[in-house]
Motif scaffolding. Structure first.
Motif, PDB file in Angstrom:
ATOM      1  N   GLU A 142      29.195  85.829  -7.279  1.00 35.64           N
ATOM      2  CA  GLU A 142      28.084  86.568  -7.866  1.00 35.64           C
ATOM      3  C   GLU A 142      27.749  87.718  -6.923  1.00 35.64           C
ATOM      4  O   GLU A 142      27.102  87.520  -5.902  1.00 35.64           O
ATOM      5  N   GLY A 143      28.198  88.892  -7.287  1.00 31.07           N
ATOM      6  CA  GLY A 143      28.093  89.978  -6.324  1.00 31.07           C
ATOM      7  C   GLY A 143      29.027  89.656  -5.153  1.00 31.07           C
ATOM      8  O   GLY A 143      30.113  89.102  -5.338  1.00 31.07           O
ATOM      9  N   ILE A 144      28.636  89.977  -3.959  1.00 34.75           N
ATOM     10  CA  ILE A 144      29.410  89.614  -2.785  1.00 34.75           C
ATOM     11  C   ILE A 144      28.467  89.364  -1.626  1.00 34.75           C
ATOM     12  O   ILE A 144      27.463  90.063  -1.449  1.00 34.75           O
ATOM     13  N   GLN A 145      28.785  88.349  -0.840  1.00 35.33           N
ATOM     14  CA  GLN A 145      27.997  88.008   0.334  1.00 35.33           C
ATOM     15  C   GLN A 145      28.929  87.894   1.527  1.00 35.33           C
ATOM     16  O   GLN A 145      29.893  87.141   1.501  1.00 35.33           O
ATOM     17  N   TRP A 146      28.627  88.661   2.572  1.00 35.57           N
ATOM     18  CA  TRP A 146      29.401  88.645   3.805  1.00 35.57           C
ATOM     19  C   TRP A 146      28.632  87.845   4.855  1.00 35.57           C
ATOM     20  O   TRP A 146      27.442  88.071   5.069  1.00 35.57           O
ATOM     21  N   ASP A 147      29.330  86.945   5.509  1.00 33.93           N
ATOM     22  CA  ASP A 147      28.752  86.161   6.612  1.00 33.93           C
ATOM     23  C   ASP A 147      29.597  86.371   7.858  1.00 33.93           C
ATOM     24  O   ASP A 147      30.812  86.105   7.848  1.00 33.93           O
ATOM     25  N   ILE A 148      28.954  86.871   8.899  1.00 38.76           N
ATOM     26  CA  ILE A 148      29.660  87.193  10.151  1.00 38.76           C
ATOM     27  C   ILE A 148      28.997  86.437  11.291  1.00 38.76           C
ATOM     28  O   ILE A 148      27.761  86.410  11.402  1.00 38.76           O
ATOM     29  N   ILE A 200      34.524  86.143  10.094  1.00 33.65           N
ATOM     30  CA  ILE A 200      33.964  86.832   8.931  1.00 33.65           C
ATOM     31  C   ILE A 200      34.453  86.119   7.678  1.00 33.65           C
ATOM     32  O   ILE A 200      35.628  85.737   7.595  1.00 33.65           O
ATOM     33  N   SER A 201      33.558  85.908   6.738  1.00 28.20           N
ATOM     34  CA  SER A 201      33.918  85.280   5.472  1.00 28.20           C
ATOM     35  C   SER A 201      33.088  85.933   4.369  1.00 28.20           C
ATOM     36  O   SER A 201      32.102  86.627   4.634  1.00 28.20           O
ATOM     37  N   PHE A 202      33.501  85.724   3.121  1.00 28.41           N
ATOM     38  CA  PHE A 202      32.763  86.314   2.009  1.00 28.41           C
ATOM     39  C   PHE A 202      32.795  85.392   0.798  1.00 28.41           C
ATOM     40  O   PHE A 202      33.716  84.580   0.633  1.00 28.41           O
ATOM     41  N   ASP A 203      31.749  85.525  -0.009  1.00 27.37           N
ATOM     42  CA  ASP A 203      31.653  84.821  -1.289  1.00 27.37           C
ATOM     43  C   ASP A 203      31.477  85.896  -2.356  1.00 27.37           C
ATOM     44  O   ASP A 203      30.478  86.624  -2.356  1.00 27.37           O
ATOM     45  N   ALA A 204      32.444  86.007  -3.263  1.00 31.45           N
ATOM     46  CA  ALA A 204      32.432  87.106  -4.230  1.00 31.45           C
ATOM     47  C   ALA A 204      32.252  86.600  -5.652  1.00 31.45           C
ATOM     48  O   ALA A 204      32.667  87.261  -6.605  1.00 31.45           O
TER      49      ALA A 204
END
Length: 535
Positions: free
Chosen positions: A518-524, A512-516
């Motif tokens: 611009e807003g937040i994006q979760w990639d699983i 699991i990773s995230f990019d926060a």
């Protein structure tokens, strides 16, 4: 590394050593006492014999007449047969001429040894050690007096060979040694039996193993989140952990050390642990209210070789269990969403009813058509592409909730889920996606601009999940803590959502990773196949 000696061996050697040293000390004292006693007894015996012969009327009368018939020797030999530890009896006159002797050829000859002068010259009674015709001996001397004239007419010498005394001493010492060896043998057998008994009592464990088990036990007790209480056969508390004090609301009011030893009824009223001690039957998942707290309890008797020696109870706060279960399965959020869905449909029905009342029939039909089209699109995606019924139900509920909150939840039309990864349950996938969408709903704005995007793609190797929103994102100072249990930036929350998500993904070897930014994006990413060992 040198192997440590076993406890059984240590006990055996220690007991044998103690027994051996004790017996050796006893033997040395007893041997010294017996050898002295043997010699003292020999001295007393020969002196008593000498006194008896010296006062014999037959000897006195015969000695006065110079014993013409050699009656003295006959008398002495007769007495000698009935005496023990007496080798010879010699009767001599005042000039040292023998009248009796074990060797008849010595009768009439001069007494030899040189130690008779004191009895001849001064009439003393004494014991001396000298070498005579029979060898080295211990001899008692007593003068013989004429009872009429009160004149010394001779003396008696009663002796026992020192060699005979030494033999008696050696026999006595040998006898004591044999007794000591017997005692040592008994001690060895007792040591082995005692060591085996101690070993069986300790279940064959060595002291190092017992220490290790104790430390492990204390570590386990400290790590267990459930409350633990153990009692002995009389119902006295022998163990209670910090979690138990916390659940019972005693952590700030009662010292744990003061509870140990108290009766269980005094600490936990209405407990059934006494009943478990009496019946020996375990009780599982029993509900009980203590200090305004409802707990779920398991009670198990503790047995040693089939005999009840105590009982142990484990319990947990029922409200906490219920909350965690709801958090894990998403039931609580799903129920809220269904209520929101009902509210939303009521709003739409009110809108249609209002348009009809205003006779805006075309607007009403268009509104119904738009709603039906939107419903049809989302329903087609969920029913045709998402084959897991629980997940479909969750997504529909979240969609309705988003609309109620004036947030657009977009589910990618290419989303596809035919089967779950190996060993993953519907509750687990619902918990992962439900928590992520719920977090996004909390972050985006409710003014119609909020947007949540969901994409689920499953192929032969991986299940890929993407969730993103246009919310405010995660502040830098919180990004390293989002997976910690209990951490939350929202008031009233307990911070279990992302902890549960991360745990489920880790359990299935996923990422699991995230990019926060611009807003937040979760990639699983979760593998469809699990390694055999992990499974």
């Amino acid at each position: 590394m040198k192997k440590a000696m076993k406890l059984q061996t240590k006990l055996t050697l220690l007991i044998i050593t103690v027994v051996f040293v004790s017996i050796s000390i006893i033997i040395s004292f007893v041997a010294s006492w017996i050898t002295e006693n043997i010699e003292s007894k020999a001295r007393t015996n020969i002196m008593n014999t000498a006194e008896m012969i010296a006062h014999s009327k037959e000897v006195i009368d015969a000695l006065n007449m110079k014993d013409p018939n050699r009656s003295i020797n006959s008398y002495v030999n007769l007495q000698l047969k009935n005496l023990e530890q007496v080798e010879y009896i010699t009767v001599a006159d005042s000039e040292g001429i023998r009248y009796s002797h074990p060797n008849p050829e010595m009768i009439g000859k001069k007494f030899v040894g040189g130690d008779e002068s004191r009895v001849v010259q001064m009439g003393e009674t004494y014991i001396s050690e000298a070498t005579g015709t029979l060898g080295k001996s211990l001899r008692a001397f007593t003068p013989i007096y004429d009872e009429v004239n009160k004149k010394e007419i001779g003396f008696v010498s009663v002796g026992t060979l020192t060699h005979s005394i030494e033999i008696a001493k050696h026999k006595a010492i040998l006898y004591i040694i044999f007794i000591g060896l017997g005692g040592l043998l008994v001690g060895i057998i007792g040591a082995i039996i005692l060591a085996n008994n101690v070993k069986n009592t300790l279940l064959g464990l060595e002291p190092e193993e017992i220490t290790k088990l104790y430390n492990e036990k204390m570590g386990i007790i400290g790590a267990i989140h459930e409350g633990l209480v153990a009692v002995d056969l009389k119902g006295r508390i022998t163990l209670i952990n910090d979690s138990a004090l916390k659940i019972l609301h005693y952590e700030n009011t009662v010292n744990k050390e003061l509870i140990i030893g108290r009766n269980i009824e005094d600490v936990i009223p209405n407990t059934r642990m006494i009943n478990v001690l009496e019946t020996g039957e375990a009780e599982f998942e029993e509900e009980q209210r203590i200090n305004n707290t409802i707990i779920m309890t398991n009670r198990i008797p503790i047995k040693n070789r089939g005999k009840i020696v105590g009982a142990i109870a484990s319990f947990r706060d029922k409200t906490e269990v219920t909350r965690l279960a709801e958090e894990l399965t998403g039931v609580k959020k799903m129920a809220w969403s269904l209520r929101a869905q009902n509210h939303e449909f009521m709003n739409k029905l009110h809108t249609i009813a209002g348009l009809i009342q205003l006779e805006e029939y075309e607007e009403a039909l268009q509104f119904i058509s738009d709603v039906a089209k939107i419903r049809s699109n989302i329903s087609n995606i969920l029913t045709e592409n998402i084959k897991d019924v629980s997940l479909s139900a969750l997504l529909l509920a979240k969609y309705n909730k988003a609309e109620e909150c004036r947030v657009k939840l977009k589910i990618d039309v290419n989303s596809k889920l035919n089967k779950l990864p190996d060993y993953m349950t519907s509750e687990e996938i619902v918990s992962v996606i439900g928590n992520l969408i719920e977090n996004s709903l909390d972050e985006v704005k409710n003014d119609g601009t909020g947007l949540i995007y969901l994409k689920i793609i499953q192929d032969e190797k991986f299940l890929n999940i993407e969730v993103k929103d246009n919310g405010s994102g995660i502040p830098l100072e919180y990004r390293e803590k989002i997976y910690e249990q209990g951490f939350s930036t929202k008031e009233g929350q307990r911070g279990h959502g992302m902890y549960i998500v991360k745990k489920i993904i880790d359990d299935f070897n996923g990422m699991i990773s995230f990019d926060a930014n611009e807003g937040i994006q979760w990639d699983i990413t979760i593998p469809m196949k699990m390694e055999e060992e992990k499974a």
